[in-house]
Design an enzyme around this catalytic site. Sequence first.
Site, PDB file in Angstrom:
ATOM      1  CE1 TYR A 148      -3.918   2.228   0.699  1.00  0.00           C
ATOM      2  CE2 TYR A 148      -2.557   3.190   2.423  1.00  0.00           C
ATOM      3  CZ  TYR A 148      -3.687   3.225   1.624  1.00  0.00           C
ATOM      4  OH  TYR A 148      -4.576   4.270   1.755  1.00  0.00           O
ATOM      5  NE  ARG A 189     -10.600   1.963   6.605  1.00  0.00           N
ATOM      6  CZ  ARG A 189     -10.872   2.686   5.528  1.00  0.00           C
ATOM      7  NH1 ARG A 189     -10.103   3.692   5.217  1.00  0.00           N
ATOM      8  NH2 ARG A 189     -11.915   2.401   4.760  1.00  0.00           N
ATOM      9  CG  ASN A 193     -11.846  -3.305  13.993  1.00  0.00           C
ATOM     10  OD1 ASN A 193     -12.556  -3.595  13.041  1.00  0.00           O
ATOM     11  ND2 ASN A 193     -10.685  -3.892  14.209  1.00  0.00           N
ATOM     12  CD  GLN A 212      -1.256   1.835  18.741  1.00  0.00           C
ATOM     13  OE1 GLN A 212      -0.969   1.820  19.914  1.00  0.00           O
ATOM     14  NE2 GLN A 212      -1.902   0.823  18.155  1.00  0.00           N
ATOM     15  CB  THR A 213      -0.797   9.300  18.250  1.00  0.00           C
ATOM     16  OG1 THR A 213       0.246   9.604  17.315  1.00  0.00           O
ATOM     17  CG2 THR A 213      -0.270   9.340  19.672  1.00  0.00           C
ATOM     18  CG  ASP A 274       0.186  -0.265  13.949  1.00  0.00           C
ATOM     19  OD1 ASP A 274      -0.760  -0.941  13.542  1.00  0.00           O
ATOM     20  OD2 ASP A 274       0.063   0.867  14.464  1.00  0.00           O
ATOM     21  N   PRO A 275       2.683   2.242  12.401  1.00  0.00           N
ATOM     22  CG  PRO A 275       2.332   3.657  10.594  1.00  0.00           C
ATOM     23  CD  PRO A 275       1.871   2.357  11.176  1.00  0.00           C
ATOM     24  CD  GLN A 277       5.751  10.215  16.733  1.00  0.00           C
ATOM     25  OE1 GLN A 277       5.357  10.716  17.783  1.00  0.00           O
ATOM     26  NE2 GLN A 277       6.976  10.412  16.278  1.00  0.00           N
ATOM     27  NE  ARG A 278       0.095   7.742   9.486  1.00  0.00           N
ATOM     28  CZ  ARG A 278      -0.503   6.570   9.352  1.00  0.00           C
ATOM     29  NH1 ARG A 278      -1.792   6.470   9.495  1.00  0.00           N
ATOM     30  NH2 ARG A 278       0.194   5.501   9.067  1.00  0.00           N
TER      31      ARG A 278
HETATM   32  P1  NAD Z   1     -12.557   1.978   0.539  1.00  0.00           P
HETATM   33  O1  NAD Z   1     -11.915   0.649   0.628  1.00  0.00           O
HETATM   34  O2  NAD Z   1     -13.880   2.177   1.235  1.00  0.00           O
HETATM   35  O3  NAD Z   1     -12.764   2.420  -0.962  1.00  0.00           O
HETATM   36  C1  NAD Z   1     -11.944   2.004  -2.014  1.00  0.00           C
HETATM   37  C2  NAD Z   1     -12.821   1.768  -3.221  1.00  0.00           C
HETATM   38  O4  NAD Z   1     -12.007   1.385  -4.327  1.00  0.00           O
HETATM   39  C3  NAD Z   1     -13.829   0.637  -2.998  1.00  0.00           C
HETATM   40  O5  NAD Z   1     -15.081   1.018  -3.499  1.00  0.00           O
HETATM   41  C4  NAD Z   1     -13.227  -0.521  -3.794  1.00  0.00           C
HETATM   42  O6  NAD Z   1     -14.183  -1.467  -4.209  1.00  0.00           O
HETATM   43  C5  NAD Z   1     -12.569   0.229  -4.935  1.00  0.00           C
HETATM   44  N1  NAD Z   1     -11.471  -0.506  -5.573  1.00  0.00           N
HETATM   45  C6  NAD Z   1     -10.440  -1.123  -4.958  1.00  0.00           C
HETATM   46  N2  NAD Z   1      -9.613  -1.679  -5.870  1.00  0.00           N
HETATM   47  C7  NAD Z   1     -10.146  -1.385  -7.088  1.00  0.00           C
HETATM   48  C8  NAD Z   1      -9.762  -1.685  -8.429  1.00  0.00           C
HETATM   49  N3  NAD Z   1      -8.661  -2.404  -8.688  1.00  0.00           N
HETATM   50  N4  NAD Z   1     -10.547  -1.236  -9.442  1.00  0.00           N
HETATM   51  C9  NAD Z   1     -11.672  -0.522  -9.172  1.00  0.00           C
HETATM   52  N5  NAD Z   1     -12.082  -0.219  -7.931  1.00  0.00           N
HETATM   53  C10 NAD Z   1     -11.326  -0.648  -6.897  1.00  0.00           C
HETATM   54  O7  NAD Z   1     -11.493   3.031   1.080  1.00  0.00           O
HETATM   55  P2  NAD Z   1     -11.642   4.588   1.365  1.00  0.00           P
HETATM   56  O8  NAD Z   1     -11.372   4.798   2.798  1.00  0.00           O
HETATM   57  O9  NAD Z   1     -12.892   5.113   0.781  1.00  0.00           O
HETATM   58  O10 NAD Z   1     -10.381   5.151   0.572  1.00  0.00           O
HETATM   59  C11 NAD Z   1     -10.523   5.773  -0.696  1.00  0.00           C
HETATM   60  C12 NAD Z   1      -9.181   6.256  -1.185  1.00  0.00           C
HETATM   61  O11 NAD Z   1      -8.628   7.191  -0.256  1.00  0.00           O
HETATM   62  C13 NAD Z   1      -8.147   5.137  -1.340  1.00  0.00           C
HETATM   63  O12 NAD Z   1      -7.365   5.388  -2.481  1.00  0.00           O
HETATM   64  C14 NAD Z   1      -7.290   5.271  -0.106  1.00  0.00           C
HETATM   65  O13 NAD Z   1      -5.982   4.809  -0.321  1.00  0.00           O
HETATM   66  C15 NAD Z   1      -7.336   6.769   0.136  1.00  0.00           C
HETATM   67  N6  NAD Z   1      -7.115   7.068   1.566  1.00  0.00           N
HETATM   68  C16 NAD Z   1      -8.092   6.835   2.485  1.00  0.00           C
HETATM   69  C17 NAD Z   1      -7.836   7.083   3.821  1.00  0.00           C
HETATM   70  C18 NAD Z   1      -8.876   6.849   4.872  1.00  0.00           C
HETATM   71  O14 NAD Z   1      -8.579   6.990   6.069  1.00  0.00           O
HETATM   72  N7  NAD Z   1     -10.118   6.552   4.545  1.00  0.00           N
HETATM   73  C19 NAD Z   1      -6.578   7.552   4.219  1.00  0.00           C
HETATM   74  C20 NAD Z   1      -5.609   7.748   3.245  1.00  0.00           C
HETATM   75  C21 NAD Z   1      -5.876   7.511   1.917  1.00  0.00           C
HETATM   76  N1  UDP Z   2      -5.950  -0.637  15.876  1.00  0.00           N
HETATM   77  C1  UDP Z   2      -6.305  -1.105  17.154  1.00  0.00           C
HETATM   78  N2  UDP Z   2      -7.390  -1.917  17.249  1.00  0.00           N
HETATM   79  C2  UDP Z   2      -8.145  -2.291  16.176  1.00  0.00           C
HETATM   80  C3  UDP Z   2      -7.782  -1.796  14.894  1.00  0.00           C
HETATM   81  C4  UDP Z   2      -6.662  -0.985  14.784  1.00  0.00           C
HETATM   82  O1  UDP Z   2      -5.658  -0.793  18.147  1.00  0.00           O
HETATM   83  O2  UDP Z   2      -9.133  -3.021  16.370  1.00  0.00           O
HETATM   84  C5  UDP Z   2      -4.793   0.274  15.769  1.00  0.00           C
HETATM   85  C6  UDP Z   2      -3.788  -0.085  14.687  1.00  0.00           C
HETATM   86  O3  UDP Z   2      -2.837  -1.011  15.186  1.00  0.00           O
HETATM   87  C7  UDP Z   2      -3.187   1.278  14.387  1.00  0.00           C
HETATM   88  C8  UDP Z   2      -4.338   2.244  14.622  1.00  0.00           C
HETATM   89  O4  UDP Z   2      -5.286   1.542  15.418  1.00  0.00           O
HETATM   90  O5  UDP Z   2      -2.166   1.577  15.310  1.00  0.00           O
HETATM   91  C9  UDP Z   2      -4.994   2.718  13.344  1.00  0.00           C
HETATM   92  O6  UDP Z   2      -5.302   1.565  12.580  1.00  0.00           O
HETATM   93  P1  UDP Z   2      -6.101   1.649  11.192  1.00  0.00           P
HETATM   94  O7  UDP Z   2      -6.078   0.279  10.618  1.00  0.00           O
HETATM   95  O8  UDP Z   2      -7.424   2.293  11.428  1.00  0.00           O
HETATM   96  O9  UDP Z   2      -5.258   2.688  10.312  1.00  0.00           O
HETATM   97  P2  UDP Z   2      -3.706   2.827   9.937  1.00  0.00           P
HETATM   98  O10 UDP Z   2      -2.890   1.906  10.805  1.00  0.00           O
HETATM   99  O11 UDP Z   2      -3.624   2.465   8.509  1.00  0.00           O
HETATM  100  O12 UDP Z   2      -3.414   4.241  10.230  1.00  0.00           O
END
Ligand code: NAD
Ligand code: UDP
Length: 315
Positions: A148, A189, A193, A212-213, A274-275, A277-278
């Site tokens: 990713y 996520r 969850n 972690q944050t 797993d990061p 902090q962010r």
């Molecule tokens: P999501 O999983 O709900 O949505 C992703 C969508 O893309 C889904 O509808 C899925 O079916 C579609 N998809 C996946 N692979 C595909 C493919 N090969 N062809 C066509 N469609 C495909 O996730 P989201 O949270 O809505 O995220 C949307 C975008 O934002 C993503 O690119 C993600 O990387 C980016 N993003 C989201 C977050 C967040 O916290 N939600 C953070 C950082 C980046």
């Molecule tokens: N996390 C957690 N319990 C859960 C799911 C996630 O403690 O049931 C933690 C995970 O390890 C991470 C943070 O929550 O440190 C955010 O996780 P998420 O998958 O939402 O996003 P990302 O790690 O991609 O920022």
Amino acid sequence: MPASLTRNLITGGAGFVGSHLVDRLMEAGEEVICLDNFFTGRKQNVARWHNHPNFELIRHDVTDPIRLEVDRIWHLACPASPVHYQFNPIKTAKTSFLGTYNMLGLARRVGARLLLASTSEVYGDPLVHPQPESYRGNVNTHGIRACYDEGKRVAETLCFDYQRMHGTEIRIARIFNTYGPRMLPDDGRVVSNFIVQALRAQPLTLYGDGSQTRSFCYVDDLVEGLIRLMNGEHTGPINLGNPGEFTIRQLAELVRERINPELALICEPLPQDDPLQRQPVIDLAKQQLGWQPTITLQQGLEPTIADFRARLAAG
Ligand code: NAD
Ligand code: UDP
């Protein structure tokens, strides 16, 4: 003759963020083609627009090219939850690389502007805190998150090379953790969850010790930022996120005090890489887009919990 409508292509439009963007653009009276392979997206998320003359839904995988006539490409297609993007990591890397390559090819052919949904994950497990756009990141190239993180990094690279070689108009959003209604209950996520666990009267699972944050942005704020970025002149990369930083334990406390304060918090192993902090620096978004989040985590949890409650009750 009536003024022609902006023709938008939203890849990943049936997903969590994508479907909120569909709503905003449809409500603004624009044309929307929602393209999705329904891996983590759901038709239900865009069902209200079926039969609307400005709306089309296409089942398509962005790893295959497609020919369409559009003005703007909002390229969101990619699973965002670690559980989903690690399900088939090779497919995730293909989606980011080939998917972005195909969408840039389309943008170049038809002269469309492309916005890439990149991510704070390009900063990896950051050694600089909070993270400005100038920070180049600390990503493990061969860890379980690399499909990713590195996928998004090369997607950014492709965008800039298309801009340099072909003059393609690009916009790069580095999105930080975003939450809100329509996240999948089994999304994996942390916000979804915890809410689902609490509504099911189960213990909330802290990975590691919960110290972690993360910084959580409500989806409506994010969509506003994406729209300003697409409409503005700044290419990015630009951070879009809420600078309010919380430990995961604090998030668990906030969720359980709203649903059931009696619930236990239990610790489970911290996943690899797993990061720790962010937190985004959003000075650039403030200056260039006049954007900053308006909804606190405490405020945004309310509609998010209400949405999960309604969906779980409906079965
Ligand atoms: P999501 O999983 O709900 O949505 C992703 C969508 O893309 C889904 O509808 C899925 O079916 C579609 N998809 C996946 N692979 C595909 C493919 N090969 N062809 C066509 N469609 C495909 O996730 P989201 O949270 O809505 O995220 C949307 C975008 O934002 C993503 O690119 C993600 O990387 C980016 N993003 C989201 C977050 C967040 O916290 N939600 C953070 C950082 C980046
Ligand atoms: N996390 C957690 N319990 C859960 C799911 C996630 O403690 O049931 C933690 C995970 O390890 C991470 C943070 O929550 O440190 C955010 O996780 P998420 O998958 O939402 O996003 P990302 O790690 O991609 O920022």
